[in-house]
Structures are given as C-alpha cells and as structure tokens.
Design a protein around this motif. Structure first.
Motif, short mmCIF file in Angstrom:
data_model
loop_
_atom_site.label_atom_id
_atom_site.label_comp_id
_atom_site.label_asym_id
_atom_site.label_seq_id
_atom_site.Cartn_x
_atom_site.Cartn_y
_atom_site.Cartn_z
N LEU A 1 37.95 34.66 53.29
CA LEU A 1 37.87 33.51 52.54
C LEU A 1 37.71 34.09 51.10
N HIS A 2 36.63 34.95 51.03
CA HIS A 2 36.16 35.57 49.65
C HIS A 2 37.32 36.26 49.05
N GLU A 3 38.07 37.18 50.13
CA GLU A 3 39.22 37.95 49.74
C GLU A 3 40.21 37.12 49.09
N ALA A 4 40.78 35.70 49.64
CA ALA A 4 41.59 34.79 49.37
C ALA A 4 41.20 34.21 47.93
N LEU A 5 40.10 34.17 47.75
CA LEU A 5 39.47 33.51 46.43
C LEU A 5 39.53 34.48 45.07
N LEU A 6 39.74 35.85 45.45
CA LEU A 6 39.67 36.91 44.54
C LEU A 6 40.36 36.49 43.10
N PRO A 7 41.57 35.86 43.03
CA PRO A 7 42.22 35.42 41.82
C PRO A 7 41.19 34.64 41.02
N TYR A 8 40.58 33.61 41.60
CA TYR A 8 39.68 32.63 41.04
C TYR A 8 38.28 33.44 40.65
N ILE A 9 37.88 34.23 41.55
CA ILE A 9 36.54 35.18 41.14
C ILE A 9 36.86 35.72 40.00
N TYR A 10 38.10 36.55 39.98
CA TYR A 10 38.30 37.66 38.91
C TYR A 10 38.70 36.94 37.90
N SER A 11 39.22 35.65 37.65
CA SER A 11 39.55 35.04 36.51
C SER A 11 38.39 34.63 35.85
#
Length: 1018
Positions: free
Chosen positions: A494-504
C-alpha cells in the motif's frame, strides 16, 4: 549500534564542556543566578531596515528580514555576537521597505505586514499585524544572568503552542501549560527530546526561532517564559496570515533556515539496517551476506529501497562495490552507517553508497557538530555521484531538515513504544521537520504483533526503516511467518502504491516546509478538539488520510476523532460526518483504522509492484477519487533519483474534480496536461480511476465519447478501456480505465446520473457491526453474530455472508425481506473453522448485499474472532498451555526457565531464594500472559518473586486477572523480598491473565518468575 545508555556515556564529557561554553562570557553554570531586567530606552538610531535601541549598557537591535519576518537581538554588554554564523540562517535577499515613528511613550517599527511596538520605559516589545491584530506582547522586559536569557510573554486566553522539534510522546497536541526542553539529551524514549529545534509557533499566528546553539527551555504557562542557556538574546519572529497562518509560519521559518530536502524515491521506500561483518549478536557474517537478506525481500515479494550493511561499532565492511551491485540487481541502494568520517566518504560513494546513517561519531554532542555532520555527509554523497544526498541522524538541530531524516534513536518494541511514537512525528512537522521516524518495532525487544501494528501506521509516514541484529529475533517484515508476513506485505505494498501521493507531498515540502505527517491542529486550527488529547493518538498523512493506529493488544480502537467534514472508512467505504468520535472501531490485526477525506483525489501506482524500479515509462497512473464539491491535487514527477529536478527538469499534472456537495449529480474529473519535462518522461500513458460514488452512473464519457460499460471484473480486466461499477467494493465504486493518452494534452472524464461519495441518498446504505469477543473452536460448528442496521431507507432483500480463511466452512444466513430504516437486526451466520485452525485471532469479513433507495448496495465489515484451543481437562502447568497473549518487557517470556537475556530460550533454571523449579514462567515487567481455561478450572497456584539471577535488583508486582476482573494482586516485591505463595480461586474463569508490572519506574532487573504455576482443572 549502541543502546541509549551507552551513547549517553559516550557523549557525556562533550555535553558538559558545551554547557560550560554556553554559560556566556565571564560566567559559568554555578554563577550568581540573579536576573537583570532591561531598563529604559536611552538611545535610538535607524539605519534602513535595522534599528538600534540603547538601554544603559545593554543594547537591542531590530532587523526586518522580510515583510513578515524580523529579528530581535539583545547584548547585555552592548556587543552583539552570533555563534551560529552562517550555519543555520540562509541568505534572505534584500530587506523590505520599513517605516518608523516616535509616539512619545513608544516607537513603532514596521513593514506593510507587521508592526513592532517598542515601549520606552522600560524597554518592552510587542508585535501586531498591519491591521492591528495582536500577535504577542512582552509582559516583562528581556532578562538575563550569567547563565541564561529569558523572554516573558503574556499568554492568550485560548492560545495554543506547538513545535520545539521532535518531542517524544508529545507535539501533535498543544504544549499549553507544559514545559518543553529543547536540547540534546540522548533520551530516545517517551519524554525525551531528540532532534530538538529552538522554534515554536502559536495559534495566535506567530512563530519564534531562537538563533542559537544553546539548549532552550520553553514554559508555556502564564506568563510564557522562553529561555536559552546563554548570556545573549537572538530571536527571529514570523507573522503568519490567513486561515493557514500556522502553515505560513512554518513556511517562513523554513525559508529562513532551509526548506526540507527532496529525498530520492528509493528513500521513501522502507529501508533495512544491520551489522554484518563480525556481528557479535548473529555470529560470523560477511558484508555480502546482506544480499541474502535482500533476497528475502524479493522472495517474499516485499518492497525495500535500501540497506545499511555495516555499523561503526566493530562490524566494519568489505566488498562495497560488489555489495552495491548485488543490491542494485535486487532493486535496492547501498547505505552505510559508520564512524569512519568524511575522509572515506568519497570512496564509499564511488563504490555505490547512497545513504549515510550518522551515529555517535557524526553527531557527537549534537548542536553544531550534528548539523555539520548532516550537511557534510549530504554534500559528500552529492559531490561524488549524481545522486541526492540522503542522511539519517538521531540528534540534530535547526537546519537539519534541509539535509536529512531525523530518526528517534534506539528503542524497544512494545505497545507503549507505538503509543508514544504516534504524536511524536506529526508533532515534529510543526517545526519544519518533514522526515521523522523510528525503527519498525524498535531495535530491541518486539513481537510479531507489535511489529505488524507498528509497520501498519508507519507506512503512512514518508520514511521508515527496520533495524536488525539487536533483538532476540531478526526484524525483517517476513520473519514471523503467517499471518504476519501477508499482513506486512500488504502494508508495504500500500505504501508503494501511494508513492506518487507521498512523493508529491515531498515536493510540496520543498516549497512550503510542511511535511506529510501532520497534527489535526495544522489542518483544522479552528477545531477546539484538534489541539487536545482527543486527537493525540492519530495524525493526518497529507490533507487526505487520517490515521488512528492501534497501540494496544486489541482488535478494536476507541476514541478516533474525526473533524468537520465527511470521512470515508478506507476499507469499507462507510461514511461519517464530523465532528464525531468513533468508538468500537473494528480493527483486526490486518486492519489499520484509516479514513479518507471526502474530496480527496489521490494519485497512485496501480498494479502489484515491489519496487519503483518495476515501473517503466508509460506505465499507468491511477487516481483514487472521493468526489465531493470542487477539489484538486497536483501530481509531481521527476526521474526520482538524480538532482536534475533542481535545474527545473520535472513535471506537474493537475487533477480537478467537480461533484455535488452531497447527493445526486454529475461527477467530472479533468486531468490536465503534464507540464514540464524530465529524463524518462512518457509521451503517453494509460490512466485508471476508482471513483467512490455509491451509485452506478448512467454513462461514462471520455472527452465526450462514451466508454463501454462492462458487466464484470473479468470483462473489465480484459478490456483495453471502459468502465464497470463494482457494488461490492467499499460502498460502491466506478472503475474506469483508458487506453494510452498523450501526456501533453488534457482530458476529461464525465460520469452522468451518479452522485457524490456516499451515494445519491446519503446514509441510505445499511451498516454492519459485529459484537466483540466472539470465540470459536477449531473444527467445531458454531455461529457468528452480525448486526445489520438499515440506513436512512429500508434495507430489503438482505443477504448476509462471511469471507473466512481457507479451509473454513461458511453457510450464508437466510435472506431477510426487510429491515426498517434506522433499526438493527442481528443475524447468525453458521461457521465451522478449519480443523487445523491455529489458536488466536482470525480475521473475517461480513458482507450484507441489499437494496436501499432503489439501488443495489453492499455493506462490509472486517472483524476478528478468537479461535480457542481446547480447554484443559485435567490439572495443567501454565507453561504447557497455549498462550493467547505473551508480551514481555525484555525478550520473550520463557517457558520453564528464567527470563535470561533478550533472546529466546536463553534463560536459566527458575530460582527463587535459592530454591529451583522445573516448571513455571520467567517474565520481565511489563509482562502479560493469557491462557484459555474455558471455565474448566477452579484454582491457580504458584510461587512468585524476582529470580535470583538478578542478584537483588528489580521492583515489581504480580497480578492474576480473569475475564476482565482482577482476582489477586501481590504487594510490591523486590529482589530482596521473600518468595510469595499464590493460591487463587479461578472457578468459572474462561480467560486468565498472569501479569507482572513495574513498580518503581525503572524496569532494570525486573525478572519476575511464576514458579510452579499450575491450574487445578476437571
């Protein structure tokens, strides 16, 4: 790696020397502590944006830095000094236009945004906004003695305070009425303050940074007193504006001291740290053995971005280039944590090092030494590679946010560790620390359950790592077997999938200074509960996710506060209208209490990927959309690893959603053109959307053209593009996929005849609840009760079933024709657990397919049931029974031996007052053992005390509890106490707990024994 106690010893001498230096010229810590308060103004001069005020021998200087930032200095002897030099404060450009006037009893100095009022007799300062709104007022003039300088401010009636850096166990709620220490103390547990920052901010809309390397003490009492241990005063003040005044203040502070750095994308994946070469705790290993651990992540399909493969405390390293190449083949980067210093960093980076963990030799006594280490290591990585500097440190100071991650040090994995860490990292964001974290389940102790629970919520921090080699068991997320491996994999994925959100958000932090992990008070400053303990054990991950970790050995979570707005349960799709406090939230081991803000538009990487390296240019971007009103999100992208983004090589793409504020209507999602360029940017890519509507749309159009409506998940998966409404997923979602579309062109997705999140008739869907404490026997037919509550409309044709683990048998309940609106019907579902089901917690999911308000709907609820072992049918030793719960303060509790050290089965023969015992339990406070008696037993007997292996230390109490009731408690026992016999009536008890608790605040030596622990049973 050392324990915090050993580290304190390593730096004690340096700290003492530093404190003496901070005492100021001509003085020491033992000097006369009587204070001098600044007197009347005796002189005034103006020089552009700088003003000087004489007060006898003392002199004050006011300098305006920007329109809303100014600096006040006081030199008691008239000579201004600045020990920080250019270390922390960055060049700020030309000063603003200022004005001043003499009003007789005071001077007014100001800019277009803020005015500083200077009372002449005696010299006192107060600040107001340009419109006259008060910010702060000195209730007494600046005071000093040889050891310290203090500012005293009047406190507002409802004024709240935040900041001071990383304050363990505190910070995401107000510091009001508390005293906060700011300085290096190497106390990495609850109450400590590693990575302190001499900056605080107020709900009145201002912030203060003390420009110093001296320790500070902030007492947010009435009046507020802020003290630095030096004989000079130097502070910058920031005046925030608007509803987001607190964010504005953080932005001004980080404009002054440096914006947070942008980590490489692999730095936002979980890291793994250990000591390999000559590891005393794990036997002889070589540096290249790290590749075997890396293989474990690959074989278990678990994300991992980087590995630290050495330690400066005797482990050393070898074969770095080969280790780096091997890690790269597995999608990971090489890191080192070392005492070698900068002279070897260049060669290490050229061999492949991309992460630098700064330990004792790098941070020393903290303050300037630690800040320099952070900056130098960051610069060393960048000087010898095209990578971004990426460092970790356990102690730092203002300015470290621009060069590294602040890590909270060595701790032990327990439920308490989870509890106090929750407020720690969100609170640190209030000081511009965008990347703060702690080891998953600590470096010592820990258990399968605490590891799993800790990892769950830390996946919603931007950074985290697991630290191995110092606990009884290795700490990788795949070490505990099932069900823990699968649950940990899901958290990491789930963290990996959310990386675009986290990186933004990481990119946003470089502009605003605001990190991903946030207190509720930052986003909801007008909510009176956001600053209180009502919100202490939860935080926001960005604006869109509210995370409420489970910090007890429990399958429910109480006291989840949801602020104003609509919130959606991430797992079930159930909606809540805030402000509201949610109790009895069902949270089996695989479920993190997680809520999404209505209006959220979350970019994700779709698919089942283990590493960012699994992504190729042109792979899809997915948008998880919770439509309500008008909302937007800006996706940030670059190459993820180099520094080319600093030269402008990056792209942004804006998603804009328009939907009703509630109820029926049309939903549009506009994805703008991707603006900008970077190496590897795709010219076209497909898009996927999950739109949470709760009602199927009449049609879905892409730029005006109808997309094909598909009738099943299989058809949707097989299609190149189209849409499908899945009534069974999270309250009902519309899934949409497109063919590859040019990234340089905008497009619009339009869903007609649908609704905002929550459905066309808000609250129409039924909801489910499952009574807690339901127990089943392996292989034994039983039933599980499910409560179905109809929403604002009748629920008809209600069909309830369960999803259960493999091998279980479930018979759906008979259909229910109608459940009237607002009423509850209990449904019993027949269940037979597998004959080989393991005792303990099992997760099931209840589903109720039904019709309400003219639409087919599905309500779901995850929950836990207990699978019980057979109860004893004859007398039984406690150490021979299945333990449903087994927590311990140091290592695992031991069967038929003493607690010993931190490893499993490393205890000795149980011995109390010279008497040895073959049977019993060796624990260490705080310890909690639970067994299942099923009402079959009548008595419990044992001898208790502190094991002789401790040689007289320890201070504990023992207790016996049954079904939530305390049956017996011992007096306080020490290592010198006589052995205490126990004989407790347990007639009728189903669950019995044996507990050992610490009684003096120090768990050192608390090795408690339940010797000859035995149940009399029939």
């Amino acid at each position: 790696m050392q324990s915090s106690m050993r580290m304190r010893a390593a730096v004690a001498g340096a700290l003492l020397g530093l404190l003496t230096a901070f005492a100021g010229p001509g003085g020491s810590a033992s000097a006369d502590p009587s204070d001098t308060t600044v007197g009347d103004v005796t002189g005034f001069t103006a020089d552009g944006a700088s003003y000087r005020l004489a007060a006898g021998q003392a002199e004050a200087r006011v300098s305006f830095v920007t329109a809303d930032t100014f600096r006040i200095e006081l030199a008691p002897d008239g000579r201004f000094t600045d020990p920080t030099g250019t270390d922390i404060v960055l060049p700020q450009g030309p000063p603003p236009a200022t004005r001043w006037r003499d009003l007789g009893d005071r001077y007014e100095l100001g800019t277009s945004a803020v005015t500083l009022r200077v009372t002449k007799s005696p010299l006192r300062f107060s600040a107001v906004r340009a419109d006259g709104t008060p910010l702060w007022t000195e209730s007494q003039g600046l005071t000093w003695n040889q050891d310290r300088t203090t500012q005293t401010l009047a406190r507002g009636a409802d004024e709240q305070f935040y900041g001071a850096g990383m304050q363990n166990g505190r910070g995401n709620t107000t510091h009001r009425d508390k005293t906060v220490e700011v300085g290096v103390d190497y106390n990495w547990n609850d109450g400590g303050h590693p990575n302190s920052v001499p900056f605080y901010l107020s709900s009145a809309g201002y912030g203060v940074y003390r420009n110093t390397y001296a320790p500070n003490t902030y007492a947010f009492t009435e009046p507020v007193t802020t003290t630095a241990k030096e004989r000079r005063f130097d502070a910058y003040y920031f005046a925030g504006t608007g509803r987001d005044a607190l964010k504005d203040v953080i932005g001004q502070y980080t404009r002054l001291t440096g914006k947070p750095f942008l980590p490489p994308v692999y730095g936002l994946e979980i890291g793994d740290a250990d000591c390999y070469l000559h590891n005393a705790n794990r036997g002889e290993r070589r540096t290249l053995d790290a590749l075997k651990v890396a293989d474990g992540y690959v074989e278990n399909d678990m994300p991992n971005g980087w590995m630290l493969v050495n330690d400066g405390y005797g482990c050393g390293y070898e074969d770095l280039a080969e280790a780096s190449t091997g890690l790269g083949e597995r999608g990971m980067k090489l890191g080192l944590w070392t005492e070698d210093g900068l002279d070897k960093l260049a060669d290490q980076v050229k061999a492949g090092q991309r992460v630098a963990k700064l330990d004792v030799a790098w941070v020393g006594a903290g303050y300037k030494f630690a800040l320099d280490g952070c900056k130098d290591a960051h610069a060393g990585i960048e000087a010898n590679s095209d990578a971004r500097g990426f460092t970790w440190a356990p102690e730092s100071w203002s300015g470290a946010q621009r060069c590294g991650v602040q890590w909270s040090g060595d701790q032990s994995g327990t439920w308490e560790y989870i509890r106090w860490q929750i407020p720690t990292y969100a609170g640190a964001s209030m000081s511009g620390l965008a990347y703060t974290t702690g080891d998953v389940d600590g470096i010592f102790g820990g258990s399968a359950k605490t590891y799993t629970r800790d990892l769950q919520w830390k996946t919603f921090l931007p950074v985290t790592m697991t630290m191995d080699g110092w606990a009884a068991n290795d700490k990788q997320p795949f070490r505990y077997g099932e069900p823990y491996t699968s649950i940990n994999r899901a958290s990491l994925k789930l963290h990996e999938a959310l990386l675009p959100y986290i990186y933004s958000h990481a990119h946003q932090a470089t502009k605003t200074g605001v990190g991903l992990a946030r207190p509720l008070a930052l986003e909801y400053p007008d909510d009176p509960k956001a600053s209180t303990d009502a919100a202490k054990y939860e935080f926001l991950s960005g604006e869109d996710f509210l995370v409420a970790p489970v910090y007890q050995d429990a399958v429910e979570r109480d006291g989840i506060y949801l602020p104003k707005g609509t919130w959606i349960d991430y797992w079930s799709g159930r909606t809540y209208e805030g402000p509201v406090t949610v109790d009895d939230y069902s949270a089996p081991l695989d479920t993190l209490p997680l809520f999404v803000r209505a209006g959220a538009t979350v970019p994700m990487w779709p698919g089942d990927i283990r590493s960012y390296t699994d992504r190729a240019p042109g792979d899809p971007i997915a948008w998880d959309v919770y439509p309500k009103g008008t909302s937007s999100f800006e996706l940030y992208e670059d190459d993820g690893v180099t520094r080319e983004h600093r030269g402008g090589r990056y792209a942004t793409q804006r998603a804009e959603v328009r939907a009703p504020n509630g109820g029926p209507g049309e939903v549009s999602v506009r994805i703008g053109a991707s603006k900008g360029t970077y190496t590897g940017k795709p010219t076209a890519r497909p898009y996927a959307f999950t739109v949470h509507t709760g009602d199927a749309p009449g049609a879905v159009r892409l730029d005006g053209s109808r997309l094909p409506a598909l009738t099943s998940r299989a058809a949707f998966d097989a299609a190149a593009q189209g849409w499908w409404y899945d009534r069974d997923e999270r309250g009902g979602v519309v899934r949409v996929k497109t063919a590859a579309l040019p990234t340089n062109r905008a497009f619009e997705l339009r869903l007609t005849e649908t609704s905002a999140v929550g459905g066309a008739v808000p609250g129409a869907s039924a909801t489910l609840a499952v009574p807690a404490g339901q127990e089943l026997g392996a292989g034994t037919p039983s039933t599980v009760a499910v409560d179905v509550t109809a929403g604002t409309r009748d629920a008809t044709d209600v069909r309830v079933t369960l999803a259960a683990p493999a091998g279980w048998q479930v018979t759906p309940a008979a259909p229910i024709g109608r459940i009237p609106a607002g009423t509850t019907r209990r449904v019993d579902v027949a269940v037979t657990p597998a004959a080989d089901a393991k005792p303990g917690e099992a997760t099931l999911t209840a589903s109720a397919r039904h019709r309400a308000a003219g639409t087919d709907r599905t309500a779901t609820q995850r929950f836990a049931v207990g699978v019980m072992p057979p109860p004893p049918t004859a007398d039984a030793w406690a150490s021979d029974l299945v333990w449903l719960r087994s927590t311990n303060g140091w290592g695992p509790p031991e069967r038929d031996r003493s607690n010993g050290e931190s490893g499993a089965a490393d205890g000795r023969t149980l011995t109390l007052a010279g008497k040895t015992y073959e049977k019993g339990i060796g624990g260490h406070a705080d310890s909690d053992i639970e067994v299942y008696l099923g009402g079959r037993c009548t008595a419990f007997t044992a001898d208790v005390g502190i094991d002789d292996e401790i040689n007289g230390y320890g201070d504990v109490a023992f207790s016996v509890e049954a079904d939530g009731k305390v049956l017996w408690t011992s007096p306080r026992l020490t290592g010198a106490s006589a052995t205490l016999p126990v004989d407790v009536d347990v007639t009728g008890a189903r669950h019995l707990r044996l507990r050992i608790t610490d009684t003096n605040g120090s768990k050192s030596g608390d090795h408690g024994d339940w010797a000859a622990a035995r149940f009399t049973c029939a």
